[in-house]
Structure formats: C-alpha cells, structure tokens
Design an enzyme around this catalytic site. Sequence first.
Site, PDB file in Angstrom:
ATOM      1  N   HIS A 296       1.075  -6.151 -14.871  1.00  0.00           N
ATOM      2  CA  HIS A 296       1.063  -5.590 -13.518  1.00  0.00           C
ATOM      3  C   HIS A 296      -0.280  -4.912 -13.279  1.00  0.00           C
ATOM      4  CE1 HIS A 296       2.244  -3.614  -9.880  1.00  0.00           C
ATOM      5  NE2 HIS A 296       3.521  -3.912 -10.014  1.00  0.00           N
TER       6      HIS A 296
ATOM      7  N   TYR B  73      -1.388  -7.709  -5.629  1.00  0.00           N
ATOM      8  CA  TYR B  73      -0.287  -7.781  -6.596  1.00  0.00           C
ATOM      9  C   TYR B  73       0.181  -9.220  -6.806  1.00  0.00           C
ATOM     10  CZ  TYR B  73       0.748  -2.724  -6.946  1.00  0.00           C
ATOM     11  OH  TYR B  73       0.712  -1.371  -7.207  1.00  0.00           O
TER      12      TYR B  73
ATOM     13  N   HIS C 219       7.627  -9.271  -9.426  1.00  0.00           N
ATOM     14  CA  HIS C 219       7.640  -9.827  -8.063  1.00  0.00           C
ATOM     15  C   HIS C 219       8.010 -11.299  -8.046  1.00  0.00           C
ATOM     16  CE1 HIS C 219       4.193  -6.825  -8.413  1.00  0.00           C
ATOM     17  NE2 HIS C 219       5.202  -6.136  -7.919  1.00  0.00           N
TER      18      HIS C 219
ATOM     19  N   GLU D 202      13.346  -1.500  -6.567  1.00  0.00           N
ATOM     20  CA  GLU D 202      12.331  -0.462  -6.453  1.00  0.00           C
ATOM     21  C   GLU D 202      12.835   0.696  -5.602  1.00  0.00           C
ATOM     22  OE1 GLU D 202       8.052  -1.974  -6.506  1.00  0.00           O
ATOM     23  OE2 GLU D 202       9.054  -3.489  -5.312  1.00  0.00           O
TER      24      GLU D 202
ATOM     25  N   ARG E  39       9.148  -0.205   2.195  1.00  0.00           N
ATOM     26  CA  ARG E  39      10.093   0.901   2.102  1.00  0.00           C
ATOM     27  C   ARG E  39      11.020   0.994   3.311  1.00  0.00           C
ATOM     28  NH1 ARG E  39       5.645   5.395  -0.040  1.00  0.00           N
ATOM     29  NH2 ARG E  39       4.593   3.949  -1.455  1.00  0.00           N
TER      30      ARG E  39
END
Length: 215
Positions: free
Chosen positions: A51, A67, A96, A157, A163
């Site tokens: 990561h 990412y 991911h 997560e 979010r």
Amino acid sequence: LVRAVEELGAVEINLNPDPSGGLWTAPALTDRSWYPVYEKLVEYEIPAMIHVSTSCKPQFHTTGDHYLGADTTAFMQLLKGDLFRDFPDLKFVIPHGGGAVPYHWGRFRGLAMALGKPELEEHLLNNVFFDTCVYHQPGINLLTEVIPTENILFASEMIGAVRDIDPRTGHYFDDTKRYVDATPNLTDAERELVFEGNARRVYPRLDRALAAQGK
C-alpha cells in the site's frame, strides 16, 4: 519490523512500493534490495500489505489514481519477476480489490504468457491476495467472479477514500460487507472464508496473539 513484531505484537506490516510518493524511483518489489525485509517476513510468518502512502505530485489524486494505480503496478511488478521462486512462503495482500487487476485479468494472463511465465494461478496466487475495499456491488461481483475465493480477504474502512452515503442506496460507499453478503458468486461456506477463514490462514500470528490473550 523486528520491533513491531517482537515488542508490539504486529501480525502484518505495510510495505510501500513507492517511498518517493508518486515519483516511482524505488526499485521494483522483485529487486534484491527488498530481500532482507522478505526474509524477516517469512521468518515471522507475517504478510505485507502492499500500500502506497500519499502522493507528492498534484497530478495524482492520492486515494484515486495514485492508490489504484499503485495496486496495479505492484501486481505487474510481481508478474514480470520470479520473486516467489526465491520466497515460496512470502505472502502479499494487494488492497482495493487489486486496482485494475480483476477487470483486466485476461490482459495479465496474456502478458504472463508473452513473458514466458506460468498461468497466474501458479505464478502468483499461492502468494498474492486481494481485499474487498471495493465500493459498489458490480465491483465485488467482478472480484468474486474472477479471483479465486481463497485469495479474497474481507476489508472495509472507517475513514476511507470515500466517506459519504451513496444516494442511490442510502448506505455508506465503504460498507463493503453488504456487497459481499449480496454477491451471487459466493456460497455461505465461501463467504465464511472471505470474512474469516482466509485471514486466519494468511495471518497465522493473529490466532497466536489471540490465544496469548486468552481469547
């Protein structure tokens, strides 16, 4: 690494394949300069989460292209090399859902053939695993259709890349459990592997740590 395991009880480490933060100046994961780390990972029987950290380049959005691009790059580095011939017990987790890997599985199979490598199941999947931090149902469906169940580890997560609540579903984007529960590609036994069984196999020190705590 030694302190994290021996003093702090760590059951895995994070391995950043791009310490430069987007410049990609580090040697590939298959380079021998990484071998001292891998030797310790094998000795301690702990995996590494591959990561990256944040990006220092404004062209890259850290949790978007940086990412996901890094996940794909890490997989391709492993595909091009023969790292697991030297470290057959080394284990990596690519987060991911593997970035572009499941979506382009045919491309990677074809590239492996062109490079004279074995089929991906033999070449990489004894050592490489993918998590379920994929934020929609079609993505989890693809992951569980393409990647063998034994190579999928549940992950969600708390403060993730997204979010917010998805207005189409009324649920948080990163509520990945509901996607795993709903996919038609897993039996109940396979879901148990994704949620628990695979992690206990890939992270053997976890059970030892819990046993030491009387749990």
